[in-house]
Design an enzyme around this catalytic site. Structure first.
Site, short mmCIF file in Angstrom:
data_model
loop_
_atom_site.label_atom_id
_atom_site.label_comp_id
_atom_site.label_asym_id
_atom_site.label_seq_id
_atom_site.Cartn_x
_atom_site.Cartn_y
_atom_site.Cartn_z
N ARG A 244 40.87 45.15 55.03
CA ARG A 244 41.22 44.76 53.67
C ARG A 244 41.20 45.98 52.76
O ARG A 244 40.31 46.83 52.90
CB ARG A 244 40.21 43.73 53.10
CG ARG A 244 40.31 42.34 53.71
CD ARG A 244 41.55 41.62 53.21
NE ARG A 244 41.71 40.33 53.86
CZ ARG A 244 42.34 40.13 55.01
NH1 ARG A 244 42.85 41.16 55.66
NH2 ARG A 244 42.45 38.92 55.52
N GLU A 273 47.67 47.66 46.84
CA GLU A 273 48.92 47.12 47.40
C GLU A 273 49.65 46.28 46.35
O GLU A 273 49.01 45.58 45.57
CB GLU A 273 48.60 46.24 48.62
CG GLU A 273 48.21 47.02 49.85
CD GLU A 273 48.03 46.11 51.06
OE1 GLU A 273 48.80 45.13 51.19
OE2 GLU A 273 47.14 46.39 51.86
N HIS A 291 50.55 47.69 56.01
CA HIS A 291 49.91 46.38 56.21
C HIS A 291 50.66 45.56 57.26
O HIS A 291 51.14 44.46 56.99
CB HIS A 291 49.83 45.61 54.89
CG HIS A 291 48.76 44.53 54.91
ND1 HIS A 291 48.17 44.04 53.78
CD2 HIS A 291 48.19 43.85 55.95
CE1 HIS A 291 47.29 43.12 54.10
NE2 HIS A 291 47.27 42.99 55.41
#
Length: 315
Positions: A244, A273, A291
């Protein structure tokens, strides 16, 4: 019943649901239009990945919702407790993508220790004019065999990472406040199996002894790795984060790279992000992916099937 697969769902998953009588709307609705769409189409189930947010406000304003499905593991983008308190069911697919994430960890590791992330930038530009110089520059790689891999977070993904590490001949250290030990079973092409038991250790021991450290934990309020943790590590350590954004202090990581504490880093997730910090994007010592940890064709098929089967069982 109507299902909105807002961040997409595999064809296999859709086929299973439609065969069971569900109507699947495999479209992406912008976050600011989601409330109106759900209410207009009387959506019963919403399936999301990591992009769409399903928080208290959306739950309150969409009374037709009965279930929230997360196509993946982490549910940071869903207000799980509030949803359950208000009578909604919340499901995810915890095992479907674990091997895909684990393989990406080693894609970064193999690339980093042989400088592929850097040489793949340099060779197209200067491979024809500086071949010998580049060969010399990138001839100081190391092997993973015999090195120690520290795994922070020893759930399904962390355990799948351990399987690959053991297969490569690495020593594995793992830490997890909820896991004391775990059996790691390696299954081979000819049906043979071999099981290893990994006993978890404390975080301080892992930081001190590991040559490489990989994160596999959910989002938390405090950084799992920041300046204080980097100080405890070996000089020249490698860091991987496919977990994460926000569990790793990116400013402290860049500082640790600049002062030589960290030699390698591989990042698949970022604090900001979808606009990662430019100091990360431009750093030649960092291997970067956008990702994609769970985004293999096989994992997406497994996720779709797993969610479909859970939804059918529930309803």
């Amino acid at each position: 019943m109507k299902i909105l697969a807002n961040d997409g769902l595999s064809k296999s998953g859709i086929d299973i649901l439609e065969k069971a009588g569900f109507e699947v709307l495999n479209v992406h609705v912008a976050q600011n239009q989601l409330e109106n769409y759900i209410n207009q189409h009387n959506i019963d189930v919403i399936i999301v990945r990591s992009v769409t947010q399903v928080q208290q406000e959306l739950i309150d304003t969409c009374p037709s919702l009965k279930l929230i499905g997360r196509a993946g593991v982490g549910m940071d983008n869903i207000d799980v407790e509030y949803a359950i308190d208000n009578g909604l069911q919340v499901i995810n697919s915890p095992s479907a993508s674990s091997s895909a994430v684990a393989e990406l960890v080693f894609a970064h590791l193999f690339g980093m220790v042989r400088f592929l992330h850097s040489s793949n930038r340099e060779m197209p530009l200067e491979g024809d004019s500086r071949f010998s110089a580049l060969k010399k520059a990138y001839s100081q790689g190391v092997e993973l065999r015999g090195k120690t891999l520290g795994i922070i977070g020893f759930g399904k993904i962390g355990q799948d990472v351990a399987k690959i590490a053991i297969g490569l001949g690495m020593k594995v250290l793992a830490t997890d406040p909820y896991v004391e030990s775990a059996p790691i079973t390696l299954e081979f092409f000819n049906g043979q199996k071999s099981t290893f038991t990994i006993l978890t250790t404390d975080k301080e021991e892992l930081l001190k002894e590991s040559d490489f450290i990989t994160l596999h934990i959910p989002f938390q309020e405090d950084y799992a790795l920041a300046a204080a943790e980097f100080e405890q590590m070996k000089n020249g350590v490698g860091i991987i984060n496919t977990a994460r954004g926000g569990v790793l202090n990116e400013v402290d990581l860049v500082n640790a790279i600049e002062n030589g504490k960290v030699q390698y880093a591989g990042l698949d997730v970022y604090e900001t992000e979808p606009t990662p910090a430019v100091q990360l994007l431009m750093n030649p010592e960092i291997s970067l992916t956008p990702h994609i940890g769970a985004s293999t064709l096989e994992a997406q098929e497994r996720i779709g099937v797993e969610l479909a089967q859970q939804i059918i069982k529930i309803f």
